[in-house]
Enzyme design. Structure first.
Site, PDB file in Angstrom:
ATOM      1  N   LYS A  22       0.831  -1.208   0.000  1.00 36.47           N
ATOM      2  CA  LYS A  22       0.000   0.000   0.000  1.00 36.47           C
ATOM      3  C   LYS A  22       0.870   1.265   0.000  1.00 36.47           C
ATOM      4  CE  LYS A  22      -1.923   1.734   3.965  1.00 36.47           C
ATOM      5  NZ  LYS A  22      -1.591   3.166   4.089  1.00 36.47           N
ATOM      6  N   ASN A  23       1.890   1.270   0.851  1.00 42.66           N
ATOM      7  CA  ASN A  23       2.676   2.496   0.987  1.00 42.66           C
ATOM      8  C   ASN A  23       3.602   2.746  -0.201  1.00 42.66           C
ATOM      9  OD1 ASN A  23       1.342   2.947   3.333  1.00 42.66           O
ATOM     10  ND2 ASN A  23       3.059   2.502   4.701  1.00 42.66           N
ATOM     11  N   ARG A  92      -5.339  10.372   4.231  1.00 40.42           N
ATOM     12  CA  ARG A  92      -4.324  11.351   4.557  1.00 40.42           C
ATOM     13  C   ARG A  92      -3.185  11.365   3.545  1.00 40.42           C
ATOM     14  NH1 ARG A  92       0.369  12.468   6.451  1.00 40.42           N
ATOM     15  NH2 ARG A  92       0.551  14.390   7.637  1.00 40.42           N
ATOM     16  N   CYS A 116      -5.368  12.557  12.204  1.00 39.77           N
ATOM     17  CA  CYS A 116      -5.935  11.252  11.878  1.00 39.77           C
ATOM     18  C   CYS A 116      -5.949  10.415  13.139  1.00 39.77           C
ATOM     19  CB  CYS A 116      -5.140  10.560  10.789  1.00 39.77           C
ATOM     20  SG  CYS A 116      -3.629   9.842  11.407  1.00 39.77           S
ATOM     21  N   ARG A 121      -0.767  14.735  12.559  1.00 35.81           N
ATOM     22  CA  ARG A 121       0.268  14.393  11.573  1.00 35.81           C
ATOM     23  C   ARG A 121       0.535  15.622  10.718  1.00 35.81           C
ATOM     24  NH1 ARG A 121      -1.217   8.373   9.475  1.00 35.81           N
ATOM     25  NH2 ARG A 121       0.841   8.406   8.526  1.00 35.81           N
ATOM     26  N   PRO A 122       1.474  16.447  11.187  1.00 36.78           N
ATOM     27  CA  PRO A 122       1.744  17.701  10.485  1.00 36.78           C
ATOM     28  C   PRO A 122       2.343  17.456   9.100  1.00 36.78           C
ATOM     29  CG  PRO A 122       3.371  17.323  12.226  1.00 36.78           C
ATOM     30  CD  PRO A 122       2.359  16.233  12.348  1.00 36.78           C
ATOM     31  N   ASP A 124       4.378  20.076   7.815  1.00 42.35           N
ATOM     32  CA  ASP A 124       5.295  21.215   7.702  1.00 42.35           C
ATOM     33  C   ASP A 124       6.544  20.888   6.885  1.00 42.35           C
ATOM     34  OD1 ASP A 124       5.647  19.492   9.989  1.00 42.35           O
ATOM     35  OD2 ASP A 124       7.190  20.830  10.737  1.00 42.35           O
ATOM     36  N   ASP A 305       4.397   0.530  12.026  1.00 40.80           N
ATOM     37  CA  ASP A 305       3.210  -0.147  11.505  1.00 40.80           C
ATOM     38  C   ASP A 305       3.134  -1.621  11.915  1.00 40.80           C
ATOM     39  OD1 ASP A 305       2.479   2.192  10.335  1.00 40.80           O
ATOM     40  OD2 ASP A 305       2.919   1.598   8.280  1.00 40.80           O
ATOM     41  N   ARG A 397      -8.581  -0.728   4.485  1.00 45.09           N
ATOM     42  CA  ARG A 397      -7.747   0.313   3.852  1.00 45.09           C
ATOM     43  C   ARG A 397      -6.386  -0.257   3.439  1.00 45.09           C
ATOM     44  NH1 ARG A 397      -6.207   4.222   7.532  1.00 45.09           N
ATOM     45  NH2 ARG A 397      -4.830   4.740   5.813  1.00 45.09           N
TER      46      ARG A 397
HETATM   47  C1  UD1 Z   1       4.313   6.777   6.330  1.00 46.74           C
HETATM   48  C2  UD1 Z   1       3.438   5.572   6.114  1.00 46.74           C
HETATM   49  C3  UD1 Z   1       2.867   5.092   7.442  1.00 46.74           C
HETATM   50  C4  UD1 Z   1       3.986   4.859   8.446  1.00 46.74           C
HETATM   51  C5  UD1 Z   1       4.890   6.092   8.543  1.00 46.74           C
HETATM   52  C6  UD1 Z   1       6.113   5.877   9.417  1.00 46.74           C
HETATM   53  C7  UD1 Z   1       2.535   5.933   3.902  1.00 46.74           C
HETATM   54  C8  UD1 Z   1       1.324   6.194   3.065  1.00 46.74           C
HETATM   55  N1  UD1 Z   1       2.346   5.930   5.232  1.00 46.74           N
HETATM   56  O1  UD1 Z   1       3.474   7.813   6.841  1.00 46.74           O
HETATM   57  O2  UD1 Z   1       2.174   3.873   7.217  1.00 46.74           O
HETATM   58  O3  UD1 Z   1       3.428   4.608   9.710  1.00 46.74           O
HETATM   59  O4  UD1 Z   1       5.353   6.468   7.235  1.00 46.74           O
HETATM   60  O5  UD1 Z   1       6.850   4.794   8.963  1.00 46.74           O
HETATM   61  O6  UD1 Z   1       3.610   5.680   3.397  1.00 46.74           O
HETATM   62  N2  UD1 Z   1       6.264  14.592  10.637  1.00 46.74           N
HETATM   63  C9  UD1 Z   1       6.332  15.941  10.944  1.00 46.74           C
HETATM   64  N3  UD1 Z   1       6.168  16.845   9.926  1.00 46.74           N
HETATM   65  C10 UD1 Z   1       5.935  16.468   8.636  1.00 46.74           C
HETATM   66  C11 UD1 Z   1       5.864  15.080   8.345  1.00 46.74           C
HETATM   67  C12 UD1 Z   1       6.034  14.176   9.369  1.00 46.74           C
HETATM   68  O7  UD1 Z   1       6.540  16.320  12.083  1.00 46.74           O
HETATM   69  O8  UD1 Z   1       5.793  17.334   7.764  1.00 46.74           O
HETATM   70  C13 UD1 Z   1       6.441  13.590  11.730  1.00 46.74           C
HETATM   71  C14 UD1 Z   1       5.179  12.765  11.963  1.00 46.74           C
HETATM   72  O9  UD1 Z   1       4.294  13.414  12.831  1.00 46.74           O
HETATM   73  C15 UD1 Z   1       5.744  11.483  12.550  1.00 46.74           C
HETATM   74  C16 UD1 Z   1       7.103  11.345  11.848  1.00 46.74           C
HETATM   75  O10 UD1 Z   1       7.383  12.618  11.288  1.00 46.74           O
HETATM   76  O11 UD1 Z   1       5.970  11.643  13.927  1.00 46.74           O
HETATM   77  C17 UD1 Z   1       7.129  10.306  10.746  1.00 46.74           C
HETATM   78  O12 UD1 Z   1       6.078  10.539   9.850  1.00 46.74           O
HETATM   79  P1  UD1 Z   1       6.213  10.214   8.292  1.00 46.74           P
HETATM   80  O13 UD1 Z   1       7.460   9.426   8.039  1.00 46.74           O
HETATM   81  O14 UD1 Z   1       6.030  11.486   7.544  1.00 46.74           O
HETATM   82  O15 UD1 Z   1       4.961   9.286   8.058  1.00 46.74           O
HETATM   83  P2  UD1 Z   1       3.973   9.319   6.853  1.00 46.74           P
HETATM   84  O16 UD1 Z   1       4.712   9.602   5.583  1.00 46.74           O
HETATM   85  O17 UD1 Z   1       2.802  10.166   7.188  1.00 46.74           O
END
Ligand code: UD1
Length: 417
Positions: A22-23, A92, A116, A121-122, A124, A305, A397
């Protein structure tokens, strides 16, 4: 209301081909709009998140159709650069379209994906990456509009290795003039899969799998054929399921190296695991022991995950296991449901302590999120009596056919309408 009904206590045995990831498939489908031709994406899992992504692609003007397990995306005629709020809210990870649309159209407009079930889940870091490339990003009233017709390659330093931000940065950099160097990039296998797909379309992306990814932008991209990698989290779920209830299973068409932290923990718990080529086999007596503390971290660390499914496998283990969740704030929502089944798990902030109990019992429980829902399936397979799991849309999902797969392995699980 749909439920999964499970009768616990049956050991699992047999072989199974693991679905596509999926990812991987979600960012790859978003990336398909970078090509002006048709891309054929094979081993594409039939998931509700994939359906949502197809709806977004169609909204943008793409022609999309299934051919067996392949999705064909013809992006020759992208006519829009916005994603409606209703589609953004459903999933998301639709935020990954931001970089792709910007790359293709020079502008993009989406609504804010918001929080979510895993907590805030920011995005930024996603937006900072686009701004570094020279995009003008404006956030107003819950929507984000970007214009980036003149994006220039640059150095992007991510303050943490976010998977989504790395993907968005790569996709946007494909549309920027010159060289972009992304430092502190996420190293997840799904980033490598995205790179492979982009390169198959003619893009110049290097370094995925390491913490520095280099993109030469503005290549003319063509159609391609690509096979999505196996879903390491679905694989981890089935390994955890067999570990917990016992049995002997073989997962096929997987990359064992992607699962090494999970298989190491399961071996510590007493399972016998053998990896060869693209197969992993696991043998378990169903009587596990506790393992060293499990700390989730970015790849190649233990995946957040897989935290919930491993926890469910260890609910009946001998001894105590400590989990430390370092990735998301709200990732123990399945614990209260596991406790309904007799598990002794005590969460405290980022830590959860699992004290193994003799027996779990069937109960009426609800999936709280995707992986937490899968954990209830893993627990239900071990429980005495019947478990009914509600809110299974969360599970659907990410699992194309968890009922079919587990039935093939000998489980007594039904999809009850
Ligand atoms: C992806 C995966 C999700 C997995 C996660 C971590 C997909 C579709 N989803 O989610 O299944 O659980 O990686 O392995 O691939 N963060 C910030 N700012 C940002 C982005 C992220 O602070 O702009 C923080 C998040 O809150 C979190 C951490 O970074 O604490 C990791 O998140 P991230 O690696 O971005 O996860 P996703 O890409 O959302």
């Amino acid at each position: 209301m749909r439920y999964y009904s499970l009768e616990g206590g049956r050991p699992l045995s047999g072989e199974i081909v693991v679905q596509g990831a999926k990812n991987s498939v979600l960012p790859i489908l978003a990336a398909s709009i970078l090509s002006g031709e048709t891309c054929r994406i094979q081993h594409c899992p039939r998931l509700s998140d994939v359906d949502t992504t197809v709806e977004i692609l169609r909204h943008l003007g793409c022609r999309v159709r299934w051919e067996g397990d392949a999705l064909l995306v013809d992006a020759s005629c992208v006519t829009r650069w916005d994603i409606p709020d209703s589609l953004m809210r459903r999933m998301r990870s639709s935020v990954i379209f931001l970089g792709a649309i910007l790359s293709r159209c020079g502008q993009a407009e989406i609504s804010y994906p918001g929080g979510c079930e895993l907590g805030p889940r920011p995005i930024d870091l996603h937006l900072a990456a686009l701004r570094a490339l020279g995009a003008d990003v404006r956030e107003r009233g819950g929507s984000i509009s970007c214009s980036g017709g003149n994006m220039q390659g640059t150095e992007i330093v991510l303050s943490l290795p976010s998977v989504g931000a790395t993907e968005n940065a790569i996709l946007a950099a494909c549309g920027a003039k010159g060289t972009t160097v992304i430092s502190n990039a996420a190293r997840e296998p799904e980033i490598c899969d995205l790179q492979e797909f982009l390169c198959a379309m003619g893009a110049d992306v290097r370094g995925a799998g390491s913490s520095t990814v280099v993109v030469e932008g503005r290549r003319v991209l063509h159609g391609c054929d690509h096979r999505v990698i196996a879903d390491r989290i679905v694989a981890a779920t089935y390994l955890a399921a067999a570990a917990g209830v016992g049995g002997h299973i073989c997962l096929q068409q997987v990359t064992p190296g992607h699962l090494s932290t999970v298989t190491t923990a399961l071996m510590q718990a007493g399972c016998r695991i053998h990896c060869s080529g693209d197969e992993i086999s696991l043998e378990s007596s169903g009587k596990l022991r506790s393992v060293a503390p499990v700390r989730t971290s970015p790849y190649p660390g233990f995946p957040t995950d897989a935290q919930a499914v491993l926890m469910a496998a260890l609910c009946r283990s001998r001894g105590t296991t400590v989990f430390v969740e370092n990735m998301f704030e709200n990732r123990y929502r399945h614990v209260s449901e596991l406790r309904r089944m007799g598990a002794d798990v005590r969460p405290e902030g980022r830590v959860a302590v699992v004290c193994g109990v003799e027996q779990l019992h069937g109960a009426q429980v609800n999936a709280t999120d995707l992986r937490g829902g899968a954990a209830l399936v893993v627990a239900g397979l071990q429980a005495q009596g019947t478990t009914r799991i509600g809110d299974i849309h969360h599970i659907r999902r990410g699992y194309a056919d968890i009922v079919g797969d587990l039935t093939q392995l000998g489980a007594a699980i039904r999809d009850d309408t």
